[in-house]
Scaffold this motif. Structure first.
Motif, PDB file in Angstrom:
ATOM      1  N   UNK A  28       0.844  -1.191   0.000  1.00  7.68           N
ATOM      2  CA  UNK A  28       0.000   0.000   0.000  1.00  7.68           C
ATOM      3  C   UNK A  28       0.881   1.244   0.000  1.00  7.68           C
ATOM      4  N   UNK A  29       1.951   1.212   0.776  1.00  6.06           N
ATOM      5  CA  UNK A  29       2.903   2.317   0.744  1.00  6.06           C
ATOM      6  C   UNK A  29       3.420   2.567  -0.664  1.00  6.06           C
ATOM      7  N   UNK A  40       3.283   7.191   5.676  1.00  6.55           N
ATOM      8  CA  UNK A  40       4.249   6.386   6.426  1.00  6.55           C
ATOM      9  C   UNK A  40       3.659   4.998   6.612  1.00  6.55           C
ATOM     10  N   UNK A  41       4.528   4.006   6.621  1.00 11.64           N
ATOM     11  CA  UNK A  41       4.144   2.630   6.909  1.00 11.64           C
ATOM     12  C   UNK A  41       4.762   2.283   8.259  1.00 11.64           C
ATOM     13  N   UNK A  74       5.237  12.175  14.789  1.00 11.50           N
ATOM     14  CA  UNK A  74       6.444  12.562  14.055  1.00 11.50           C
ATOM     15  C   UNK A  74       6.234  12.478  12.547  1.00 11.50           C
ATOM     16  N   UNK A  75       5.561  11.442  12.085  1.00 18.09           N
ATOM     17  CA  UNK A  75       5.299  11.312  10.646  1.00 18.09           C
ATOM     18  C   UNK A  75       4.357  12.407  10.156  1.00 18.09           C
ATOM     19  N   UNK A  76       3.348  12.751  10.945  1.00 14.15           N
ATOM     20  CA  UNK A  76       2.419  13.815  10.549  1.00 14.15           C
ATOM     21  C   UNK A  76       3.159  15.148  10.488  1.00 14.15           C
ATOM     22  N   UNK A  77       3.991  15.428  11.488  1.00 13.97           N
ATOM     23  CA  UNK A  77       4.784  16.664  11.468  1.00 13.97           C
ATOM     24  C   UNK A  77       5.675  16.706  10.229  1.00 13.97           C
ATOM     25  N   UNK A  83      -1.398   7.174   7.133  1.00 13.26           N
ATOM     26  CA  UNK A  83      -0.608   6.236   7.921  1.00 13.26           C
ATOM     27  C   UNK A  83      -1.131   4.838   7.641  1.00 13.26           C
ATOM     28  N   UNK A  84      -0.238   3.958   7.249  1.00 11.98           N
ATOM     29  CA  UNK A  84      -0.582   2.562   6.993  1.00 11.98           C
ATOM     30  C   UNK A  84       0.089   1.758   8.100  1.00 11.98           C
TER      31      UNK A  84
END
Length: 180
Positions: A28-29, A40-41, A74-77, A83-84
Motif C-alpha cells: 500500500x505504501x 508512512x508505513x 512525528x510522521x504527521x509533522x 498512515x498505513x
C-alpha cells in the motif's frame, strides 16, 4: 465511501500471524508513493519489540501504543497525510486507543486467509527456527478465532494464496475508499 486523498487518515491492516499484514502495508505504501501521497508505513511488531514483557501485558500493548502515538505524530509533522499500520487488534474495546494514538480517523481492514495457506507461509518463514515455527503455528489458529469473535474490522479483504502483494494492496485501498 471515498476518502479524499488530502484528508488525513490511517489504516490498520490486521489478521492472524502469517496473513500478510506487513507485506500488504508495504505494498500500500508503494501505491501511495506512486500517487505522490505523503505517507508512512508503521509495523506495530517493531514498536512492541522489547524484552521482557510485563506479566499483565505479554504482548507489550501499552508500550506499542505509546510508541505508535509518538511515531505517528512525528510522521504527521514530517508531512504524512496517510498512515498505513500493520499489526494485530484483538479487542474492539482497544480500537479507540489505536485511533487516539494515530491522531486521525482510523479504518481497520482484516486480511482473512485460509489457515492451511497461513501454515504454509509460516513453514517458509520459520524453516530455520523450529521453536518459532511451533509457536506461530499454534498462535495462528488461536488468533484467527479471536479475530473472528472480536469483529474489530470495518472491512475484510479475503486473501488468496496466489494473489500478489500488489493485488491485495489494490483490493484493500478500494475497500477502505483510498482509491485515487
Amino acid at each position: 465511501m471515498r476518502i479524499p486523498l488530502s484528508t488525513p487518515a490511517a489504516l490498520l491492516i490486521t489478521g492472524t500471524v502469517g496473513s500478510g499484514k506487513s507485506t500488504t502495508a508495504q505494498a500500500i505504501g508503494g501505491l501511495l508513493r506512486k500517487d505522490a501521497i505523503p505517507h508512512a508505513v508503521i509495523d506495530l511488531d517493531a514498536l512492541r519489540n522489547a524484552w521482557p514483557s510485563p506479566a499483565d501485558d505479554p504482548f507489550h500493548e501499552r508500550l506499542m501504543l505509546a510508541n505508535l502515538g509518538a511515531v505517528a505524530r512525528n510522521h504527521v509533522v514530517a508531512g504524512a497525510v496517510r498512515l498505513v499500520v500493520a499489526g494485530v487488534l484483538e479487542d474492539l474495546a482497544q480500537r479507540p486507543l489505536y485511533e487516539q494514538a494515530v491522531g486521525m480517523p482510523l479504518s481497520v481492514c482484516r486480511l482473512p486467509l485460509d489457515l492451511a495457506d497461513v501454515q504454509a507461509r509460516l513453514h517458509r518463514r520459520h524453516r530455520d527456527d523450529l521453536e518459532a515455527l511451533n509457536w506461530h503455528l499454534q498462535r495462528s489458529g488461536e488468533l484467527d478465532a479471536v479475530l473472528d469473535a472480536a469483529e474489530v474490522a470495518d472491512v475484510e479483504e479475503g486473501v488468496k494464496a496466489e494473489q500478489t502483494p500488489a493485488q491485495v494492496a489494490q483490493a484493500v485501498v478500494r475497500a477502505v475508499g483510498w482509491t485515487s
